[in-house]
Write a protein that holds these residues in place. Structure first.
Motif, PDB file in Angstrom:
ATOM      1  N   ALA A 197       0.829  -1.203   0.000  1.00 46.47           N
ATOM      2  CA  ALA A 197       0.000   0.000   0.000  1.00 46.47           C
ATOM      3  C   ALA A 197       0.864   1.254   0.000  1.00 46.47           C
ATOM      4  CB  ALA A 197      -0.953  -0.004   1.198  1.00 46.47           C
ATOM      5  N   GLY A 198       1.855   1.259  -0.886  1.00 44.96           N
ATOM      6  CA  GLY A 198       2.610   2.477  -1.151  1.00 44.96           C
ATOM      7  C   GLY A 198       1.914   3.284  -2.219  1.00 44.96           C
ATOM      8  N   ALA A 199       2.650   4.195  -2.855  1.00 44.04           N
ATOM      9  CA  ALA A 199       2.025   5.074  -3.851  1.00 44.04           C
ATOM     10  C   ALA A 199       1.452   4.294  -5.020  1.00 44.04           C
ATOM     11  CB  ALA A 199       3.039   6.101  -4.339  1.00 44.04           C
ATOM     12  N   VAL A 200       2.197   3.302  -5.527  1.00 44.25           N
ATOM     13  CA  VAL A 200       1.708   2.521  -6.663  1.00 44.25           C
ATOM     14  C   VAL A 200       0.522   1.661  -6.245  1.00 44.25           C
ATOM     15  CG1 VAL A 200       2.305   0.749  -8.352  1.00 44.25           C
ATOM     16  CG2 VAL A 200       3.961   2.532  -7.785  1.00 44.25           C
ATOM     17  N   GLY A 201       0.642   1.002  -5.105  1.00 41.97           N
ATOM     18  CA  GLY A 201      -0.440   0.145  -4.643  1.00 41.97           C
ATOM     19  C   GLY A 201      -1.716   0.909  -4.354  1.00 41.97           C
ATOM     20  N   LEU A 202      -1.601   2.057  -3.690  1.00 41.49           N
ATOM     21  CA  LEU A 202      -2.797   2.844  -3.391  1.00 41.49           C
ATOM     22  C   LEU A 202      -3.405   3.437  -4.660  1.00 41.49           C
ATOM     23  CD1 LEU A 202      -1.621   4.536  -0.087  1.00 41.49           C
ATOM     24  CD2 LEU A 202      -3.384   2.768  -0.335  1.00 41.49           C
ATOM     25  N   SER A 203      -2.564   3.717  -5.661  1.00 41.03           N
ATOM     26  CA  SER A 203      -3.102   4.141  -6.962  1.00 41.03           C
ATOM     27  C   SER A 203      -3.907   3.011  -7.591  1.00 41.03           C
ATOM     28  CB  SER A 203      -1.959   4.566  -7.890  1.00 41.03           C
ATOM     29  OG  SER A 203      -1.274   5.680  -7.376  1.00 41.03           O
ATOM     30  N   ALA A 204      -3.426   1.777  -7.441  1.00 40.61           N
ATOM     31  CA  ALA A 204      -4.169   0.625  -7.950  1.00 40.61           C
ATOM     32  C   ALA A 204      -5.494   0.460  -7.211  1.00 40.61           C
ATOM     33  CB  ALA A 204      -3.330  -0.642  -7.831  1.00 40.61           C
ATOM     34  N   VAL A 205      -5.497   0.701  -5.908  1.00 41.74           N
ATOM     35  CA  VAL A 205      -6.740   0.631  -5.132  1.00 41.74           C
ATOM     36  C   VAL A 205      -7.736   1.668  -5.642  1.00 41.74           C
ATOM     37  CG1 VAL A 205      -7.757   1.066  -2.860  1.00 41.74           C
ATOM     38  CG2 VAL A 205      -5.708  -0.358  -3.052  1.00 41.74           C
TER      39      VAL A 205
ATOM     40  N   ALA B  30     -11.367   0.945  -7.497  1.00 42.28           N
ATOM     41  CA  ALA B  30     -12.630   1.485  -6.976  1.00 42.28           C
ATOM     42  C   ALA B  30     -13.459   2.144  -8.060  1.00 42.28           C
ATOM     43  CB  ALA B  30     -12.340   2.481  -5.851  1.00 42.28           C
ATOM     44  N   LEU B  31     -12.846   2.442  -9.214  1.00 39.09           N
ATOM     45  CA  LEU B  31     -13.571   3.019 -10.349  1.00 39.09           C
ATOM     46  C   LEU B  31     -13.975   1.965 -11.376  1.00 39.09           C
ATOM     47  CD1 LEU B  31     -11.376   6.233 -10.833  1.00 39.09           C
ATOM     48  CD2 LEU B  31     -13.689   6.120  -9.873  1.00 39.09           C
ATOM     49  N   THR B  32     -13.899   0.689 -10.996  1.00 40.62           N
ATOM     50  CA  THR B  32     -14.302  -0.427 -11.861  1.00 40.62           C
ATOM     51  C   THR B  32     -15.444  -1.190 -11.198  1.00 40.62           C
ATOM     52  OG1 THR B  32     -12.901  -2.164 -10.881  1.00 40.62           O
ATOM     53  CG2 THR B  32     -11.849  -0.650 -12.482  1.00 40.62           C
ATOM     54  N   PRO B  33     -16.004  -2.196 -11.886  1.00 42.78           N
ATOM     55  CA  PRO B  33     -17.075  -2.991 -11.266  1.00 42.78           C
ATOM     56  C   PRO B  33     -16.582  -4.049 -10.277  1.00 42.78           C
ATOM     57  CG  PRO B  33     -17.228  -2.999 -13.672  1.00 42.78           C
ATOM     58  CD  PRO B  33     -15.875  -2.507 -13.323  1.00 42.78           C
ATOM     59  N   ALA B  34     -15.296  -4.072  -9.946  1.00 50.21           N
ATOM     60  CA  ALA B  34     -14.794  -5.081  -9.006  1.00 50.21           C
ATOM     61  C   ALA B  34     -15.613  -5.063  -7.718  1.00 50.21           C
ATOM     62  CB  ALA B  34     -13.319  -4.823  -8.697  1.00 50.21           C
ATOM     63  N   THR B  35     -15.934  -6.244  -7.225  1.00 48.46           N
ATOM     64  CA  THR B  35     -16.747  -6.357  -6.014  1.00 48.46           C
ATOM     65  C   THR B  35     -15.889  -6.328  -4.757  1.00 48.46           C
ATOM     66  OG1 THR B  35     -18.370  -7.661  -7.229  1.00 48.46           O
ATOM     67  CG2 THR B  35     -18.464  -7.779  -4.831  1.00 48.46           C
ATOM     68  N   ASN B  36     -14.783  -7.065  -4.781  1.00 45.70           N
ATOM     69  CA  ASN B  36     -13.863  -7.103  -3.645  1.00 45.70           C
ATOM     70  C   ASN B  36     -12.547  -6.435  -4.047  1.00 45.70           C
ATOM     71  OD1 ASN B  36     -15.593  -8.652  -1.960  1.00 45.70           O
ATOM     72  ND2 ASN B  36     -14.942 -10.515  -3.013  1.00 45.70           N
ATOM     73  N   ILE B  37     -12.111  -5.460  -3.258  1.00 41.70           N
ATOM     74  CA  ILE B  37     -10.817  -4.804  -3.463  1.00 41.70           C
ATOM     75  C   ILE B  37     -10.047  -4.959  -2.166  1.00 41.70           C
ATOM     76  CG2 ILE B  37      -9.629  -2.660  -4.025  1.00 41.70           C
ATOM     77  CD1 ILE B  37     -12.305  -1.743  -5.336  1.00 41.70           C
TER      78      ILE B  37
ATOM     79  N   LEU C  61      -5.829   4.026   5.289  1.00 42.16           N
ATOM     80  CA  LEU C  61      -5.948   4.927   4.145  1.00 42.16           C
ATOM     81  C   LEU C  61      -6.499   4.183   2.933  1.00 42.16           C
ATOM     82  CD1 LEU C  61      -5.528   7.631   2.763  1.00 42.16           C
ATOM     83  CD2 LEU C  61      -3.110   7.011   2.417  1.00 42.16           C
ATOM     84  N   ALA C  62      -6.057   2.944   2.731  1.00 42.38           N
ATOM     85  CA  ALA C  62      -6.558   2.142   1.612  1.00 42.38           C
ATOM     86  C   ALA C  62      -8.074   1.982   1.698  1.00 42.38           C
ATOM     87  CB  ALA C  62      -5.878   0.780   1.584  1.00 42.38           C
ATOM     88  N   GLU C  63      -8.592   1.785   2.899  1.00 40.51           N
ATOM     89  CA  GLU C  63     -10.044   1.667   3.064  1.00 40.51           C
ATOM     90  C   GLU C  63     -10.737   2.971   2.686  1.00 40.51           C
ATOM     91  OE1 GLU C  63     -10.414   0.422   7.174  1.00 40.51           O
ATOM     92  OE2 GLU C  63     -10.842  -1.632   6.537  1.00 40.51           O
ATOM     93  N   GLU C  64     -10.143   4.086   3.056  1.00 41.54           N
ATOM     94  CA  GLU C  64     -10.741   5.380   2.721  1.00 41.54           C
ATOM     95  C   GLU C  64     -10.705   5.638   1.222  1.00 41.54           C
ATOM     96  OE1 GLU C  64      -8.863   8.407   5.053  1.00 41.54           O
ATOM     97  OE2 GLU C  64      -9.024   7.236   6.901  1.00 41.54           O
ATOM     98  N   LEU C  65      -9.748   5.015   0.533  1.00 43.11           N
ATOM     99  CA  LEU C  65      -9.598   5.226  -0.911  1.00 43.11           C
ATOM    100  C   LEU C  65     -10.351   4.193  -1.742  1.00 43.11           C
ATOM    101  CD1 LEU C  65      -5.807   6.152  -1.043  1.00 43.11           C
ATOM    102  CD2 LEU C  65      -7.771   7.693  -1.191  1.00 43.11           C
TER     103      LEU C  65
END
Length: 368
Positions: A197-205, A209-216, A228-232
């Motif tokens: 959950a660094g900059a690249v990982g949080l960008s992926a999160v 969140a902007l896709t139809p994925a059900t579980n992130i 922070l990942a949960e907030e994002l």
């Protein structure tokens, strides 16, 4: 006629960044001079500065620049003086992958961006007195008050968006977003797991969140980053310091495994865990880069269920379209990149390096 400026120079592998007066070469036909406003600090910069990659030192790094065009070479057509630009990687523009819309896999990518330190024709871009310095890093070397930038590194952006808020788009953010959008392409019901959950990982999160994925699912060892990942946009988090990753993912997915995994840590043990956690026909995207020559052992029979392991450079993005789209999402608040950014005056680059290494700053951005 050379252009004087001030840059952060790394004198040798493992040495700190030192502010120094340097000269930029006169822009060539396909180059521009950019007054830097902001530049993101990336782990790739730190890896090169440590001596871990064969970039010529002393040299000037920096590859997440953002600024205002001051002058252009006679053949530059895409930008003009006064334009706001984000700087990204460069490429030859002529090889099969460049022509096919995949410039991150340019046949000349390594020498043009990461290890060459010079233009494609072998000439230098930065000097100090009679000494030529390593430059042309990602076609930009943006740890300087002014940068001589390759035309193919330049992306014109909306001037209403503060440049310090979008400088990281040039590398880390487009890498994380591209891993999800350009490779995994989640569909409804998908489970996407982000390892690190660094900059690249949080960008992926944020991208997931902007896709139809059900579980992130975000995985890290630092509780604050998981919060922070949960907030994002993460629907689940796993603290790898406290829980068994395989068991946690099996519980989250009902034993089916992950449809997509983004591996950002560069740790081969974590990569192996990610591959093992894939569902049948699942895909793991390798983003994290360990030292050259690093190998990982995989269970070959475990791959026969249609699993795929895909390496990725810079999100496999075509920057002229991809980065302006990300800028719009930042402007509209749909890609809250500001949650990752900590700003530092350019003169405090070494403090930014220390804070990044200590985990105090997710994405340091230098301001000029």
């Amino acid at each position: 006629m050379s252009i004087p400026t001030r840059a952060a120079v790394v004198e040798s592998g493992g040495a700190p960044f030192t502010l120094s007066d340097v000269e930029l070469a006169e822009p060539g036909p396909h180059e521009a001079v950019v007054r830097m406003v902001a530049a993101g600090l990336c782990h790739t910069d730190l890896g090169v500065a440590s001596g871990g990659l064969p970039f010529p030192l002393p040299g000037v790094l920096g590859h997440e620049g953002a600024g205002v065009v001051e002058a252009v070479g006679p053949a530059v057509t895409g930008v003009a003086p006064g334009d706001h630009v984000v700087l990204s990687f460069t490429s030859c523009g002529d090889c099969r992958n460049c022509l096919g819309g995949h410039p991150a896999y340019c046949a000349s990518w390594l020498p043009l961006n990461l290890i060459g330190g010079r233009r494609a024709d072998g000439t230098g871009t930065i000097s100090r007195g009679d000494e030529e310095l390593g430059g042309h890093f990602f076609g930009q070397s943006s740890f300087a008050e002014r940068a001589l930038v390759d035309e193919r590194s330049l992306v014109k952006v909306d001037p209403d968006v503060p440049l310090a808020s979008i400088a990281p788009l040039g590398c880390g953010v487009q890498t994380g977003v591209g891993a999800v959008w350009n490779v995994l392409k989640p569909v409804t019901g998908s489970t996407v797991v982000v390892l690190g959950a660094g900059a690249v990982g949080l960008s992926a999160v944020m991208a997931a969140a902007l896709t139809p994925a059900t579980n992130i699912v975000a995985v890290d060892r630092v509780a604050e980053r998981l919060s922070l990942a949960e907030e994002l946009g993460a629907t689940h988090t796993v603290n790898a310091a406290e829980a068994d990753l395989a068991e946690a993912l099996a519980d989250i997915t009902g034993g089916q495994g992950a449809d997509g995994v983004v591996e950002t840590t560069g740790n081969v043990g974590v990569l192996r865990q990610g591959v093992d956690a894939l569902a049948a026909r699942g895909t793991l995207v390798v983003v994290g880069a360990p030292p050259f020559g690093t190998e990982v052992a995989l269970d070959v029979n475990g791959l026969l269920g249609g699993k795929q392991v895909v390496g990725l450079t810079l999100g496999d993005a075509e920057t002229q379209n991809f980065i302006p789209a990300l800028v719009r999402l930042v402007k509209e608040g749909r890609l809250p990149l500001h949650r990752l950014i900590s700003t530092y005056p350019f003169a405090e680059i070494d403090q930014a390096v220390r804070d990044m290494g200590a985990g105090k700053a997710i994405k340091p951005v230098l301001t000029f």
